[in-house]
Design a protein around this motif. Structure first.
Motif, short mmCIF file in Angstrom:
data_model
loop_
_atom_site.label_atom_id
_atom_site.label_comp_id
_atom_site.label_asym_id
_atom_site.label_seq_id
_atom_site.Cartn_x
_atom_site.Cartn_y
_atom_site.Cartn_z
N GLY A 99 56.21 -15.35 78.47
CA GLY A 99 56.28 -14.59 77.22
C GLY A 99 57.18 -13.38 77.32
N ASP A 100 57.54 -12.95 78.55
CA ASP A 100 58.48 -11.84 78.67
C ASP A 100 59.78 -12.22 77.96
OD1 ASP A 100 56.68 -10.41 80.19
OD2 ASP A 100 57.75 -10.65 82.09
N ARG A 101 60.32 -11.27 77.21
CA ARG A 101 61.53 -11.53 76.44
C ARG A 101 62.39 -10.28 76.43
NH1 ARG A 101 63.69 -11.22 71.25
NH2 ARG A 101 64.68 -13.14 70.53
N LEU A 102 63.69 -10.48 76.59
CA LEU A 102 64.65 -9.37 76.52
C LEU A 102 65.71 -9.70 75.48
CD1 LEU A 102 65.40 -8.63 80.28
CD2 LEU A 102 64.13 -7.18 78.71
N ALA A 103 66.01 -8.73 74.62
CA ALA A 103 67.16 -8.85 73.73
C ALA A 103 68.32 -8.23 74.48
CB ALA A 103 66.90 -8.11 72.43
N LEU A 104 69.45 -8.92 74.46
CA LEU A 104 70.60 -8.47 75.25
C LEU A 104 71.82 -8.29 74.36
CD1 LEU A 104 70.00 -11.03 78.09
CD2 LEU A 104 69.56 -8.58 78.21
N PRO A 105 72.67 -7.32 74.73
CA PRO A 105 73.89 -7.14 73.94
C PRO A 105 74.81 -8.35 74.10
CG PRO A 105 73.85 -5.65 75.85
CD PRO A 105 72.56 -6.40 75.83
N SER A 106 75.46 -8.71 73.01
CA SER A 106 76.38 -9.83 73.04
C SER A 106 77.47 -9.62 72.01
CB SER A 106 75.64 -11.14 72.73
OG SER A 106 76.54 -12.19 72.53
N GLU A 107 78.69 -9.96 72.38
CA GLU A 107 79.81 -9.87 71.43
C GLU A 107 79.72 -10.96 70.38
OE1 GLU A 107 83.34 -10.08 73.76
OE2 GLU A 107 82.90 -8.21 74.82
N ARG A 108 78.94 -12.02 70.68
CA ARG A 108 78.88 -13.17 69.78
C ARG A 108 77.69 -13.14 68.83
NH1 ARG A 108 79.47 -17.47 74.54
NH2 ARG A 108 77.80 -16.15 75.26
N GLY A 109 76.95 -12.06 68.79
CA GLY A 109 75.79 -12.00 67.91
C GLY A 109 74.55 -11.64 68.69
N GLU A 110 73.41 -12.09 68.22
CA GLU A 110 72.14 -11.77 68.85
C GLU A 110 71.89 -12.69 70.04
OE1 GLU A 110 67.52 -12.29 67.71
OE2 GLU A 110 68.79 -11.35 66.18
N ALA A 111 71.52 -12.10 71.18
CA ALA A 111 71.23 -12.87 72.38
C ALA A 111 69.88 -12.46 72.93
CB ALA A 111 72.31 -12.64 73.43
N SER A 112 69.17 -13.43 73.50
CA SER A 112 67.88 -13.12 74.12
C SER A 112 67.61 -14.10 75.25
CB SER A 112 66.75 -13.19 73.10
OG SER A 112 66.58 -14.53 72.65
N VAL A 113 66.79 -13.67 76.18
CA VAL A 113 66.30 -14.55 77.24
C VAL A 113 64.79 -14.38 77.28
CG1 VAL A 113 66.69 -12.82 79.07
CG2 VAL A 113 66.53 -15.25 79.66
N GLU A 114 64.09 -15.50 77.42
CA GLU A 114 62.62 -15.47 77.40
C GLU A 114 62.07 -16.39 78.48
OE1 GLU A 114 58.91 -16.40 74.36
OE2 GLU A 114 60.97 -16.67 73.68
N ILE A 115 61.03 -15.91 79.16
CA ILE A 115 60.31 -16.76 80.10
C ILE A 115 59.31 -17.57 79.28
CG2 ILE A 115 58.76 -16.81 82.09
CD1 ILE A 115 60.20 -14.24 83.02
N THR A 116 59.51 -18.89 79.28
CA THR A 116 58.77 -19.74 78.35
C THR A 116 57.61 -20.51 78.98
OG1 THR A 116 60.39 -21.49 78.71
CG2 THR A 116 60.75 -20.03 76.82
N GLY A 117 57.53 -20.54 80.31
CA GLY A 117 56.43 -21.27 80.94
C GLY A 117 56.58 -21.29 82.45
N THR A 118 55.69 -22.05 83.08
CA THR A 118 55.75 -22.24 84.53
C THR A 118 55.69 -23.73 84.81
OG1 THR A 118 53.36 -22.04 84.81
CG2 THR A 118 54.67 -20.03 85.11
N VAL A 119 56.35 -24.13 85.87
CA VAL A 119 56.30 -25.50 86.37
C VAL A 119 56.21 -25.42 87.88
CG1 VAL A 119 57.62 -26.50 84.45
CG2 VAL A 119 58.81 -25.70 86.47
N ARG A 132 69.01 -17.76 74.36
CA ARG A 132 69.38 -18.13 73.00
C ARG A 132 70.45 -17.17 72.49
NH1 ARG A 132 63.84 -18.94 73.11
NH2 ARG A 132 63.21 -21.06 72.66
N PHE A 133 71.41 -17.72 71.76
CA PHE A 133 72.41 -16.92 71.06
C PHE A 133 72.28 -17.29 69.59
CE2 PHE A 133 74.06 -17.12 75.34
CZ PHE A 133 74.45 -15.81 75.56
N ASP A 134 72.05 -16.28 68.76
CA ASP A 134 71.84 -16.50 67.33
C ASP A 134 70.81 -17.60 67.10
OD1 ASP A 134 73.55 -14.46 66.59
OD2 ASP A 134 75.30 -15.79 66.59
N ASP A 135 69.72 -17.55 67.84
CA ASP A 135 68.59 -18.48 67.74
C ASP A 135 68.90 -19.92 68.13
OD1 ASP A 135 66.20 -17.25 67.38
OD2 ASP A 135 66.20 -17.38 65.20
#
Length: 180
Positions: A99-119, A132-135
């Motif tokens: 569930g940890d999520r970071l919004a990151l600066p991007s020249e191409r729009g909105e960017a984010s990285v999220e920890i979505t689970g464990t395996v 994700r870039f622009d969702d």
């Protein structure tokens, strides 16, 4: 993640082999073996095969110098995928959780990285995470938070669809050196 043991570049002795795929080139293999030759230097045997291209080299130097040299080959996108896992932006954030999520600066729009689970890969727990870039999902990987080792990763084009690039770890004979 213990930064003294994290896999970054060619720092950890052992042998690693990945099955690789690149759209337009097909399937191949990339692997390396690392032997420490001094406190600051390593010897790296590197092999890359994709399509008609084969790279077979043995390099000696600091892990950073060897990494820099190999990043100037056609293996570059696969090495970047293996050496710069998606959990890297979280390195200053402390313990990682789903569930940890970071919004990151991007020249191409909105960017984010999220920890979505464990395996679990072998006997090692890994985080799955998504960029994700622009969702739109552009990148997904499975990484050991203990070692920073990427077990699998997929890169997608901006328009979605079939993967551009994949890597999957098929051999990991890493060794953690003790400090006597």
């Amino acid at each position: 993640m213990n930064s003294t043991e994290k896999l970054t570049g060619f720092t950890r002795p052992g042998r690693y082999t990945y099955s690789i795929y690149r759209r337009g080139f097909g399937e191949g293999r990339m692997g390396w073996s690392v032997t420490r030759t001094s406190d600051t230097e390593v010897a790296v045997g590197f092999h890359y095969e994709l399509g008609a291209e084969v790279i077979q080299e043995t390099l000696t130097g600091t892990p950073e110098n060897v990494t820099d040299e190999l990043l100037h080959t056609s293996a570059e996108p696969f090495l970047r995928t293996a050496f710069y896992p998606s959990i890297t932006p979280f390195s200053e954030e402390g313990d990682l959780t789903v569930g940890d999520r970071l919004a990151l600066p991007s020249e191409r729009g909105e960017a984010s990285v999220e920890i979505t689970g464990t395996v679990v890969h072998g006997d090692m727990e890994c985080f799955s995470s998504t960029w994700r870039f622009d969702d739109v999902t552009r990148y997904r990987d499975y990484v050991s938070p203990e070692t920073g080792l990427v077990f699998s990763a997929i890169s997608y084009p901006s328009e979605g669809g079939e993967p551009l690039l994949t890597i999957t770890l098929v051999e990991d004979r890493s060794t953690i050196e003790s400090s006597d």
